[in-house]
Design a protein around this motif. Structure first.
Motif, PDB file in Angstrom:
ATOM      1  N   ALA A  64       0.827  -1.193  -0.045  1.00  0.00           N
ATOM      2  CA  ALA A  64       0.125   0.003   0.012  1.00  0.00           C
ATOM      3  C   ALA A  64       1.094   1.365   0.030  1.00  0.00           C
ATOM      4  CB  ALA A  64      -0.742   0.044   1.379  1.00  0.00           C
ATOM      5  N   LEU A  65       2.113   1.161   0.520  1.00  0.00           N
ATOM      6  CA  LEU A  65       2.850   2.381   0.777  1.00  0.00           C
ATOM      7  C   LEU A  65       3.591   2.655  -0.564  1.00  0.00           C
ATOM      8  CD1 LEU A  65       4.447   1.770   4.324  1.00  0.00           C
ATOM      9  CD2 LEU A  65       3.122   3.975   3.792  1.00  0.00           C
ATOM     10  N   ILE A  66       4.034   1.462  -1.429  1.00  0.00           N
ATOM     11  CA  ILE A  66       4.765   1.500  -2.440  1.00  0.00           C
ATOM     12  C   ILE A  66       3.696   2.378  -3.459  1.00  0.00           C
ATOM     13  CG2 ILE A  66       5.524   0.506  -4.438  1.00  0.00           C
ATOM     14  CD1 ILE A  66       6.637  -1.654  -2.236  1.00  0.00           C
ATOM     15  N   LYS A  67       2.385   1.677  -3.565  1.00  0.00           N
ATOM     16  CA  LYS A  67       1.417   2.138  -4.291  1.00  0.00           C
ATOM     17  C   LYS A  67       1.050   3.809  -4.185  1.00  0.00           C
ATOM     18  CE  LYS A  67      -2.877   1.480  -6.468  1.00  0.00           C
ATOM     19  NZ  LYS A  67      -3.391   2.846  -6.569  1.00  0.00           N
ATOM     20  N   ALA A  68       0.888   4.014  -2.732  1.00  0.00           N
ATOM     21  CA  ALA A  68       0.698   5.484  -2.539  1.00  0.00           C
ATOM     22  C   ALA A  68       1.873   6.580  -2.804  1.00  0.00           C
ATOM     23  CB  ALA A  68       0.280   5.590  -1.098  1.00  0.00           C
ATOM     24  N   LEU A  69       2.915   5.961  -2.758  1.00  0.00           N
ATOM     25  CA  LEU A  69       4.265   6.797  -3.015  1.00  0.00           C
ATOM     26  C   LEU A  69       4.236   7.081  -4.431  1.00  0.00           C
ATOM     27  CD1 LEU A  69       6.591   5.494  -0.294  1.00  0.00           C
ATOM     28  CD2 LEU A  69       5.784   7.821  -0.668  1.00  0.00           C
ATOM     29  N   GLY A  70       4.029   5.950  -5.238  1.00  0.00           N
ATOM     30  CA  GLY A  70       4.113   5.791  -6.723  1.00  0.00           C
ATOM     31  C   GLY A  70       2.996   6.802  -7.317  1.00  0.00           C
ATOM     32  N   ASP A  71       1.751   6.553  -6.848  1.00  0.00           N
ATOM     33  CA  ASP A  71       0.638   7.469  -7.271  1.00  0.00           C
ATOM     34  C   ASP A  71       0.737   8.841  -7.206  1.00  0.00           C
ATOM     35  OD1 ASP A  71      -0.811   5.161  -7.978  1.00  0.00           O
ATOM     36  OD2 ASP A  71      -2.154   5.150  -6.293  1.00  0.00           O
ATOM     37  N   ARG A  72       1.684   9.310  -5.950  1.00  0.00           N
ATOM     38  CA  ARG A  72       1.792  10.762  -5.752  1.00  0.00           C
ATOM     39  C   ARG A  72       3.003  11.073  -6.491  1.00  0.00           C
ATOM     40  NH1 ARG A  72      -2.735  11.575  -5.803  1.00  0.00           N
ATOM     41  NH2 ARG A  72      -4.077  10.677  -4.166  1.00  0.00           N
ATOM     42  N   ARG A  73       3.923  10.156  -7.169  1.00  0.00           N
ATOM     43  CA  ARG A  73       5.024  10.574  -8.129  1.00  0.00           C
ATOM     44  C   ARG A  73       6.145  11.174  -7.201  1.00  0.00           C
ATOM     45  NH1 ARG A  73       2.594  12.156 -13.869  1.00  0.00           N
ATOM     46  NH2 ARG A  73       1.205  10.347 -13.762  1.00  0.00           N
ATOM     47  N   TYR A  74       6.240  10.428  -5.986  1.00  0.00           N
ATOM     48  CA  TYR A  74       7.238  10.722  -4.853  1.00  0.00           C
ATOM     49  C   TYR A  74       8.864  10.409  -5.582  1.00  0.00           C
ATOM     50  CZ  TYR A  74       9.199  12.066  -0.590  1.00  0.00           C
ATOM     51  OH  TYR A  74       9.926  12.785   0.393  1.00  0.00           O
ATOM     52  N   ILE A  75       9.402  11.256  -6.159  1.00  0.00           N
ATOM     53  CA  ILE A  75      10.653  10.923  -6.624  1.00  0.00           C
ATOM     54  C   ILE A  75      11.703  10.282  -5.353  1.00  0.00           C
ATOM     55  CG2 ILE A  75      11.717  12.998  -6.752  1.00  0.00           C
ATOM     56  CD1 ILE A  75      12.600  11.936  -9.511  1.00  0.00           C
ATOM     57  N   ALA A  76      11.823  10.819  -4.159  1.00  0.00           N
ATOM     58  CA  ALA A  76      12.499  10.795  -3.212  1.00  0.00           C
ATOM     59  C   ALA A  76      12.411   9.237  -2.659  1.00  0.00           C
ATOM     60  CB  ALA A  76      12.540  11.517  -2.019  1.00  0.00           C
ATOM     61  N   ALA A  77      11.354   8.428  -3.123  1.00  0.00           N
ATOM     62  CA  ALA A  77      11.495   7.176  -2.831  1.00  0.00           C
ATOM     63  C   ALA A  77      11.854   6.162  -3.752  1.00  0.00           C
ATOM     64  CB  ALA A  77       9.742   6.688  -2.461  1.00  0.00           C
ATOM     65  N   GLU A  78      12.242   6.681  -4.844  1.00  0.00           N
ATOM     66  CA  GLU A  78      12.526   5.977  -5.968  1.00  0.00           C
ATOM     67  C   GLU A  78      13.480   4.792  -5.656  1.00  0.00           C
ATOM     68  OE1 GLU A  78      14.832   7.978  -9.004  1.00  0.00           O
ATOM     69  OE2 GLU A  78      14.644   6.222 -10.517  1.00  0.00           O
ATOM     70  N   GLY A  79      14.483   5.000  -4.767  1.00  0.00           N
ATOM     71  CA  GLY A  79      15.535   4.087  -4.421  1.00  0.00           C
ATOM     72  C   GLY A  79      14.984   2.910  -3.701  1.00  0.00           C
ATOM     73  N   ALA A  80      14.108   3.310  -2.724  1.00  0.00           N
ATOM     74  CA  ALA A  80      13.371   2.260  -1.950  1.00  0.00           C
ATOM     75  C   ALA A  80      12.567   1.439  -2.769  1.00  0.00           C
ATOM     76  CB  ALA A  80      12.778   2.734  -0.877  1.00  0.00           C
ATOM     77  N   ILE A  81      11.990   2.071  -3.631  1.00  0.00           N
ATOM     78  CA  ILE A  81      10.948   1.253  -4.504  1.00  0.00           C
ATOM     79  C   ILE A  81      11.691   0.112  -5.365  1.00  0.00           C
ATOM     80  CG2 ILE A  81       9.089   1.562  -6.009  1.00  0.00           C
ATOM     81  CD1 ILE A  81       8.351   4.036  -4.879  1.00  0.00           C
ATOM     82  N   THR A  82      12.823   0.829  -6.023  1.00  0.00           N
ATOM     83  CA  THR A  82      13.586   0.275  -7.157  1.00  0.00           C
ATOM     84  C   THR A  82      13.842  -1.366  -6.519  1.00  0.00           C
ATOM     85  OG1 THR A  82      14.280   2.149  -8.152  1.00  0.00           O
ATOM     86  CG2 THR A  82      15.577   0.306  -8.657  1.00  0.00           C
ATOM     87  N   LEU A  83      14.481  -0.981  -5.151  1.00  0.00           N
ATOM     88  CA  LEU A  83      14.852  -2.328  -4.486  1.00  0.00           C
ATOM     89  C   LEU A  83      14.030  -3.368  -4.611  1.00  0.00           C
ATOM     90  CD1 LEU A  83      16.481  -1.086  -1.208  1.00  0.00           C
ATOM     91  CD2 LEU A  83      17.650  -1.980  -3.218  1.00  0.00           C
ATOM     92  N   ARG A  84      12.688  -2.908  -4.639  1.00  0.00           N
ATOM     93  CA  ARG A  84      11.300  -4.041  -4.585  1.00  0.00           C
ATOM     94  C   ARG A  84      10.861  -4.210  -5.743  1.00  0.00           C
ATOM     95  NH1 ARG A  84      11.629  -0.683   0.400  1.00  0.00           N
ATOM     96  NH2 ARG A  84      10.780  -1.803   1.828  1.00  0.00           N
ATOM     97  N   ALA A  85      11.562  -3.735  -6.885  1.00  0.00           N
ATOM     98  CA  ALA A  85      11.092  -4.067  -8.249  1.00  0.00           C
ATOM     99  C   ALA A  85      11.672  -5.335  -8.615  1.00  0.00           C
ATOM    100  CB  ALA A  85      11.454  -3.039  -9.284  1.00  0.00           C
ATOM    101  N   SER A  86      12.594  -5.953  -8.002  1.00  0.00           N
ATOM    102  CA  SER A  86      13.197  -7.230  -8.444  1.00  0.00           C
ATOM    103  C   SER A  86      12.743  -8.368  -7.617  1.00  0.00           C
ATOM    104  CB  SER A  86      14.666  -7.070  -8.390  1.00  0.00           C
ATOM    105  OG  SER A  86      15.094  -6.629  -7.103  1.00  0.00           O
ATOM    106  N   SER A  87      11.712  -8.060  -6.793  1.00  0.00           N
ATOM    107  CA  SER A  87      11.054  -8.862  -5.803  1.00  0.00           C
ATOM    108  C   SER A  87      10.622 -10.327  -6.616  1.00  0.00           C
ATOM    109  CB  SER A  87       9.887  -8.356  -4.987  1.00  0.00           C
ATOM    110  OG  SER A  87       9.284  -9.439  -4.216  1.00  0.00           O
ATOM    111  N   ALA A  88      10.492 -11.344  -5.674  1.00  0.00           N
ATOM    112  CA  ALA A  88      10.367 -12.445  -6.527  1.00  0.00           C
ATOM    113  C   ALA A  88       8.640 -12.772  -6.113  1.00  0.00           C
ATOM    114  CB  ALA A  88      10.796 -13.648  -6.026  1.00  0.00           C
TER     115      ALA A  88
END
Ligand SMILES: NC(=O)c1ccc[n+]([C@@H]2O[C@H](COP(=O)([O-])OP(=O)(O)OC[C@H]3O[C@@H](n4cnc5c(N)ncnc54)[C@H](O)[C@@H]3O)[C@@H](O)[C@H]2O)c1
Lengths: 482, 469
Positions: free
Chosen positions: A180-204
């Motif tokens: 839910a947090l990732i979605k919300a940060l993405g929906d609000r286009r919060y660039i500062a969270a990019e790094g943290a989100i990128t880490l999760r982009a390779s999740s299994a």
């Protein structure tokens, strides 16, 4: 023993009495409001809400704490009152009431222990929550039960403070809260969270991965391109549960809204080069759309080329895009394109120009009615109906003389759409020299138009050698006299 | 591009044929006689069914859009029975096999290859209707991935329409979606964007703007549109929708409050039924059919009938590319969960046109349309003398593509599509929001936001619940 019991009863009654005496100063007022719930109209609602406002922070807190456990009482009146107040204070010019309401909510959230009551209160904050509400929500962001409503409220607050709170919470979040947090940060286009989100982009975990990919797509930082591209390429640009292809296409589309636009265009062209198969038609279309959106008015040449593509879905989509960008200047380019094109494309260009009501389509249609290809002629006939231009009257009537039966019927229908009081007049005149089948169609037009003033022309056909024409003329005479 | 008129005729002919020969065996046996009209003229040949089976369905469809010339099935009276092999039919996957979903099985010229429902009983019942050959799913994301599905039909409750439509577009499918198009304005915008981004065809499942009598008006919309276009009624116009003009607002679709918590039945995946909607404990009143009474999934009689009633009105008034500037309500306060009744909703457009939803039918004498120069009542009655005769002289409205199969095969936008459908659904959604926040609102039709009202704006695109699997 008896004495002891008596003493106990006395004590109990004293305690009850003092409790009654200490009854909240707000109870009567709250009950009065609750009895009026639901308000019957806006006037009553406003008056009730003013009464709630008058309770002040303490009274409101007390009211918010009255929500009972599920199955232990009916909360309906309270829900009306609290929800009504939540949206009341969010209207313009009620800022001070709003501030007090947030304070009261904060206190009530601390005092309330029942989960369903807490969730109800948190959800109401979506209407009026502001920066002051962020602190109230922080404790709930990682709690599985409450994180969903709390994050939804933070997402609605839309301030940098709410985004920072969510970014910090993401560090330790797990499961649904993390998603839910990732979605919300993405929906609000919060660039500062990019790094943290990128880490999760390779999740299994496909759900986590999907959420992260779409969040990166929304944030649309150029740095995310390799991650998103790799994910889409890995699934061969097909549709999969992680949505990798859609995320990449969304990314390049969002990137196209940034400056400079060249990276988005490069990425879109890369998609066009890589996605050749039939099943990827829609992927190519999406890439083309990004290019066209970036180029705006300058996209006409790209689109005229795309309109010739051998993939008919792609070509049709290009024409639909052209329609959305149509103006006087590029209409001329399309006119030339139409004139020079193969029949299928020519027909499609005619349809597109007519649908966008371009005057140039009139000259194209006039010529197209004489085309050797039936698709082109039919497109011109239908386009005439779309444009409703009186200038098409004569060409249509002339075309009828050499048309086949399908075209004649279609022309008959088109004539009914032409915006001119002269339709009946033109038709009546054309009637006399036309072949029998055309005469019958034209008689239908006159009947439909109830052209009583054309009786004279219709009656002439009563002498036709063709019995079908005679019958049609009789029916038409009856119809126009009705 | 196909010669559309010819194609129209072919399909009408074919539709008629199917109506008369709905036995699948007949269609299996008979040989198709097709005339291909090539660039150079007419080429008439018998098309043997066996040969046809060998031709891939996808190739047929692809070629259907222009690469090959137009075709028409020769009328029955000339060549005997026509035939369209199953392999040439458009295929569809239906998501949501409840009351309405089953209604999506039968459209001529298409066949169901996959179905999906989160209620095992509904899925099972649907499979019994369709036979073993149909694939079944409980996760719509699997259905829309099937390469053999051309059109995705969405007949779930409204809170799913937006998400599923967007996903279907991303998977390259064309979409036939139930009304109301989306539960929120935000979802509607996303559907429009996705459909256009991926070049998909979209049809919304209400049809009164192009066929059938318009409810109690007892007349199709076409002559009404023609009348409005003629200018005979003057401008601006006021349209009233109440039971006297022929529109029943189904105010019985209200929700209940204080629902007791009830165990979820074994056959239902409730988490997946809820999907994007906020979690609320299960109660049978929330789900099948009765979801209409709850804001999280629909919007009562207004949500249920609103787009059926309002879409044609939007078309009649020529407002397909805009929205009203205000919505006024007269209604009792609404519960945050359960939808209640309302008395009157009035939309006003920038040019002064109004649409009045009279929920209680208080305006007994109201005309359906009233303009400065005339009125129109049900049954095409009017205070304009000799209206029918006068109207005959005026032009018909421009034709629309009213057969979704044509839309799909020829890639031509359907009459009721993602753009005008979003606008007519916005009519429903802005009124729902006004009811929910309990006040009249002003709306910006360009930006599609409310003016000066945070509570109302918070309902335009409320964040969805995440974490449903
Ligand atoms: N066009 C019309 O005339 C018309 C008529 C009736 C209903 N409708 C519309 O059709 C839709 C469905 O209404 P209904 O009356 O059929 O309701 P219903 O409850 O009978 O059917 C909905 C079905 O969707 C299923 N479903 C819910 N979530 C799902 C998911 N995530 N994946 C797969 N299946 C899911 C449910 O289990 C149920 O079987 C509504 O939008 C309604 O407005 C339209």
């Amino acid at each position: 023993m008896k004495k002891k019991i008596l003493f106990f009863i006395l004590m109990l009654s004293c305690v009850t009495l003092s409790a009654q005496q200490k009854q909240s100063p707000y109870a009567t007022r709250i009950n009065r409001v609750l009895k009026r719930m639901p308000a019957d109209n806006q006037l009553q609602l406003d008056s009730c809400m003013q009464q709630i406002a008058a309770l002040g922070i303490n009274g409101l807190t007390e009211m918010a704490c009255m929500l009972r456990l599920p199955g232990k009482g009916d909360n309906t009146a309270l829900q009306y009152a609290l929800n009504g107040y939540a949206s009341y204070v969010a209207a313009a010019t009620r800022d001070s009431l709003r501030t007090k309401a947030v304070k009261a909510w904060g206190r009530a959230l601390k005092l309330t222990t029942d989960a369903s009551a807490k969730i109800f209160l948190i959800e109401q904050l979506q209407f009026f929550g502001d920066n002051a509400a962020i602190a109230l929500l922080k404790p709930y962001l990682q709690q599985p039960r409450y994180s969903d409503p709390a994050i939804r409220v933070l997402s609605q607050i839309k301030t940098s403070a709410s985004l920072i709170a969510m970014e910090l919470a993401l560090d330790k979040a797990k499961g649904n809260s993390e998603i839910a947090l990732i979605k919300a940060l993405g929906d609000r286009r919060y660039i500062a969270a990019e790094g943290a989100i990128t880490l999760r982009a390779s999740s299994a975990d496909p759900v986590l991965k999907r959420t992260a990919l779409f969040a990166l797509a929304n944030i649309a930082s150029e740095d995310s391109e390799p991650v998103l591209f790799a994910a889409a390429e890995k699934v061969n640009f097909s549709y999969d549960s992680t949505g990798a292809t859609a995320a990449y296409l969304l990314f390049i589309d969002n990137l196209g809204h940034n400056w400079p636009t060249a990276p988005a265009q490069t990425a879109a062209n890369k998609v066009l080069r890589q996605c050749k198969g039939d099943s990827l038609s829609h992927v190519r279309i999406a890439a083309l759309k990004t290019i066209v959106d970036i180029m705006g008015d300058n996209a006409t040449n790209t689109l005229t080329l795309a309109a010739d593509n051998k993939d008919p879905q792609y070509a049709a989509a290009a024409l639909a895009m052209a329609g959305r960008f149509m103006n006087g200047a590029n209409a001329d380019v399309w006119l030339q394109k139409g004139e020079r094109s193969q029949p299928a494309t020519k027909a499609a260009v005619i349809t597109m120009l007519a649908a966008t009501k371009q005057r140039v389509a009139i000259s194209l249609c006039t010529k197209a009615l004489k085309d050797s290809d039936v698709r082109v002629r039919m497109a011109a006939i239908e386009a005439s109906a779309q444009m409703q231009s009186p200038e098409m009257l004569s060409p249509l009537l002339v075309a009828m003389k050499t048309a086949d039966s399908t075209e004649v019927k279609a022309i008959g229908n088109s004539l009914l759409s032409i915006r001119s009081r002269d339709v009946s007049g033109y038709v009546a005149v054309a009637l006399q020299q036309a072949p029998p089948f055309v005469q019958i169609t034209l008689l239908h037009v006159l009947a439909y138009k109830k052209a009583a003033d054309k009786e004279r022309f219709i009656r002439l056909l009563l002498n036709s050698e063709n019995p079908d024409v005679v019958t049609a003329a009789k029916t038409t005479l009856e119809a126009v006299r009705e | 591009m196909l010669a559309n008129g010819i194609y129209d005729l072919a399909l009408n002919e074919y539709r008629e044929f199917l109506l008369q020969n709905d036995n699948p065996l007949i269609t299996e046996i008979y040989t198709c006689k097709i005339i291909f009209i090539s660039c150079s003229g007419l080429l008439n040949f018998n098309h043997n069914m066996e040969q046809k089976k060998n031709q891939s369905r996808r190739t047929f469809l692809r070629n259907g859009i222009g690469a090959v010339a137009a075709f028409t099935i020769v009328p029955r009276h000339v060549l005997g029975r026509g035939y369209l092999a199953p392999s040439d039919q458009l295929t569809k996957g239906v998501i949501g096999t409840g009351g309405m979903g089953k209604g999506h099985f039968g459209y001529a010229g298409t066949r169901v290859v996959a179905i999906c429902d989160v209620d095992k009983l509904h899925l099972q019942q649907a499979q019994e209707v369709l036979g073993e050959g149909v694939k079944t799913f409980d996760d719509y994301r699997e259905l829309i991935q099937l390469p053999e599905v051309d059109i995705v039909h969405i007949a779930t409750p409204p809170h799913w329409h937006g998400i599923m439509s967007v996903e279907a577009a991303r998977a390259g499918k064309d979409i036939w979606c139930e009304k109301p198009m989306t539960r929120t304005i935000g979802e509607g915008k996303r559907v429009k964007e996705a459909v256009q981004q991926y070049g998909r065809m979209f049809r919304l499942n209400t049809w009164f703007r192009f066929e059938d009598n318009f409810y109690g008006m007892n007349t199709p919309v076409k002559p009404v549109k023609k009348l409005v276009n003629s200018g005979m009624l003057g401008w601006p116009l006021t349209v009233t929708l109440n039971r006297h003009t022929g529109f029943d607002w189904k105010q019985h679709w209200v929700g209940k409050t204080n629902l007791p918590v009830t165990p979820v039945p074994a056959e239902l995946n409730y988490d997946r039924w809820l999907g994007p909607a906020p979690y609320k404990p299960y109660h049978p009143d929330r789900v099948h059919q009765r979801f209409r009474g709850y804001w999280d999934y629909d919007g009562g009689g207004l949500g249920d009938m609103g787009q059926h009633f309002l879409d044609p009105v939007q078309y009649i008034l020529g407002k397909d590319d805009t929205s009203p500037v205000s919505v006024e309500i007269d209604a009792p306060q609404q519960h945050p969960d359960a939808v209640g009744t309302w008395r009157r909703i009035t939309y006003t457009y920038k040019d002064g046109c109004k649409i009045i939803l009279d929920g209680e039918g208080t305006d007994e004498k109201a005309a359906f349309i009233e303009g400065p120069s005339g009125k129109l009542y049900p049954g095409f009655r009017s205070d304009i003398p000799d209206l029918a005769k006068k109207l005959a002289a005026y032009p018909d409205p421009p034709p629309q593509v009213t057969d979704f199969l044509i839309s799909v095969k020829e890639r031509r936008q359907f009459a009721l599509n993602e753009e005008n459908g979003h606008r007519s659904c916005t009519l429903v959604n802005i009124a729902k929001i006004a009811l929910q926040v309990g006040r009249s609102l002003e709306f910006d039709p360009e930006r599609q936001v409310f003016l000066y009202d945070d509570a109302a704006n918070s309902l335009i695109d409320p964040p969805a619940r995440t974490g449903w699997a």
